[in-house]
Design an enzyme around this catalytic site. Structure first.
Site, mmCIF file in Angstrom:
data_model
loop_
_atom_site.group_PDB
_atom_site.id
_atom_site.type_symbol
_atom_site.label_atom_id
_atom_site.label_comp_id
_atom_site.label_asym_id
_atom_site.label_seq_id
_atom_site.Cartn_x
_atom_site.Cartn_y
_atom_site.Cartn_z
ATOM 1 N N LYS A 50 2.590 -3.836 6.410
ATOM 2 C CA LYS A 50 3.031 -3.875 4.760
ATOM 3 C C LYS A 50 4.352 -3.771 4.500
ATOM 4 O O LYS A 50 4.860 -4.479 3.687
ATOM 5 C CB LYS A 50 2.196 -2.835 4.153
ATOM 6 C CG LYS A 50 0.687 -3.215 4.144
ATOM 7 C CD LYS A 50 0.531 -4.658 3.365
ATOM 8 C CE LYS A 50 -1.088 -4.686 3.277
ATOM 9 N NZ LYS A 50 -1.544 -6.194 2.486
ATOM 10 N N HIS A 109 -12.769 3.921 3.207
ATOM 11 C CA HIS A 109 -11.986 5.019 2.907
ATOM 12 C C HIS A 109 -12.665 6.154 2.455
ATOM 13 O O HIS A 109 -14.191 6.146 2.097
ATOM 14 C CB HIS A 109 -10.998 4.439 1.557
ATOM 15 C CG HIS A 109 -10.109 3.271 2.268
ATOM 16 N ND1 HIS A 109 -10.222 2.103 2.052
ATOM 17 C CD2 HIS A 109 -8.772 3.709 2.794
ATOM 18 C CE1 HIS A 109 -9.054 1.345 2.468
ATOM 19 N NE2 HIS A 109 -8.353 2.083 2.995
ATOM 20 N N SER A 128 1.007 -1.426 -0.006
ATOM 21 C CA SER A 128 -0.081 -0.049 0.172
ATOM 22 C C SER A 128 1.009 1.261 0.086
ATOM 23 O O SER A 128 1.913 1.235 0.609
ATOM 24 C CB SER A 128 -0.856 -0.032 1.166
ATOM 25 O OG SER A 128 -1.503 1.321 1.545
ATOM 26 N N SER A 129 0.405 2.219 -0.595
ATOM 27 C CA SER A 129 1.284 3.531 -0.655
ATOM 28 C C SER A 129 1.181 4.145 0.651
ATOM 29 O O SER A 129 2.160 5.212 0.802
ATOM 30 C CB SER A 129 0.640 4.557 -1.581
ATOM 31 O OG SER A 129 -0.683 4.877 -1.430
ATOM 32 N N CYS A 130 0.383 3.867 1.626
ATOM 33 C CA CYS A 130 0.546 4.379 3.084
ATOM 34 C C CYS A 130 1.809 3.967 3.730
ATOM 35 O O CYS A 130 2.226 4.620 4.788
ATOM 36 C CB CYS A 130 -0.778 3.913 3.942
ATOM 37 S SG CYS A 130 -0.557 2.232 4.625
ATOM 38 N N TYR A 171 -0.642 -0.719 10.400
ATOM 39 C CA TYR A 171 -1.161 -1.198 9.149
ATOM 40 C C TYR A 171 0.174 -0.915 8.174
ATOM 41 O O TYR A 171 0.802 -1.982 7.629
ATOM 42 C CB TYR A 171 -2.210 -0.619 8.487
ATOM 43 C CG TYR A 171 -2.538 -0.996 7.071
ATOM 44 C CD1 TYR A 171 -3.091 -2.253 7.041
ATOM 45 C CD2 TYR A 171 -2.380 -0.325 5.988
ATOM 46 C CE1 TYR A 171 -3.302 -2.595 5.603
ATOM 47 C CE2 TYR A 171 -2.740 -0.703 4.766
ATOM 48 C CZ TYR A 171 -3.167 -2.036 4.564
ATOM 49 O OH TYR A 171 -3.516 -2.600 3.300
#
Length: 305
Positions: free
Chosen positions: A141, A180, A108-110, A137
């Site tokens: 990842k 989201h 994920s880009s987070c 989270y």
């Protein structure tokens, strides 16, 4: 992947997994392996080991994850860290143990630093502090990305990972407690229109900028990389364009046909100020998105509501 290859899609009923399933079937892949969370608890090491020994998949799309928006990530911090670590560790390890030819892990880009330079290049990973609200989270990842990288380095595996931008599309989550921003806004504006509300509350200031990718575009990117890419760089997948949350809200308001006003609740968090991915690598590998944002939102709204 040949059309008869045994392909396991972990998380096949989620938004990403179901998009992969649609694309695989459309392209003629029919030897697909799936299990629901009731049939197989990916957090259970023994269950996952037995499943891999029994089914012997050749290719794995690791799309299973515990996901949510700002509030869910910030509320269920231990759950997001523990569950994601457990399920991805088990799937990646058993893919190595049972000789899977290739695995694609959905990150994920987070996982990038909160204040990373924009647009965000793949090499910015682990160069600064994370956004506090979704740090657990993100850490899970990051561990998955590094697990793939180091199984490649130590054991010669062919495990790749990708970092999608913010996703939307069929089978999205519309629960206002865990959704989201894009699906949450679609539901809020739709319900406000139906109930003839004068205002819709939206969190934050509206100034943060976000990039959005239709999940069907993500599926085509994953298939492209599964068939062509090998390496330890976790590849960004996005559109290369972003917009403010205020612009997004106004776009959704217009698509839904809501005539009232937007009230910005500035007591609520904005999250990361900007999160635009540098997509030059995946462009160089021969893939670009095809679904424009307004077109995609219109399609989702028509199908869902």
């Amino acid at each position: 992947m040949n059309k008869n290859a045994k392909i396991y899609v972990a998380g096949h009923r989620g938004m990403v997994g179901s998009a992969l399933m649609r694309l695989l079937k459309m392209q003629g892949y029919d030897n697909l392996i799936t299990r629901t969370s009731v049939e197989l608890d990916l957090r259970d090491q023994a269950q996952v080991e037995d499943f891999f020994k029994e089914t012997q998949p050749e290719y794995v799309f690791m799309a299973a994850a515990k996901v949510g928006g700002i509030e869910a990530n910030n509320t269920y911090r231990a759950d997001f860290l523990y569950d994601n670590l457990q399920l991805q560790n088990n799937v990646i390890h058993q893919s190595y143990k049972q000789g899977v030819k290739k695995l694609l892990f959905l990150a994920s880009s987070c996982i990038y630093p909160k204040l990373a330079p924009q647009p965000i290049k793949e090499e910015y990973l682990l160069t600064g502090p994370l956004e506090p609200t979704n740090e657990p989270y993100a850490i899970a990842k990051i561990a998955g990305v590094k697990l793939c990288e180091n199984y490649n380095r130590q054991y010669g595996c062919n495990f790749i990972s990708v970092m999608p931008t913010n996703l939307y599309g069929p089978n999205d989550n519309y629960d206002l407690q865990t959704a989201h921003v894009l699906p949450a806004l679609l539901r809020k504006f739709h319900e406000a229109k139906i109930n003839k509300q004068d205002t819709v509350e939206v969190w934050g200031t509206g100034t943060p900028k976000r990039e959005f990718l239709h999940v069907d575009d993500l599926a085509t990117a994953c298939m492209h990389l599964m068939n062509t890419y090998q390496g330890n760089v976790s590849v960004n997948i996005g559109t290369g364009a972003d917009l403010t949350i205020k612009e997004l809200a106004n776009t959704i308001k217009e698509i839904v046909g809501y005539k009232g006003d937007i009230r910005w609740n500035t007591n609520k968090p904005d999250g990361t100020p900007r999160k635009l991915l540098d997509v030059s690598l995946i462009h160089s590998l021969g893939w670009r998105h095809s679904i424009a944002l307004e077109e995609g939102i219109q399609s989702v709204y028509k199908d869902k509501f």
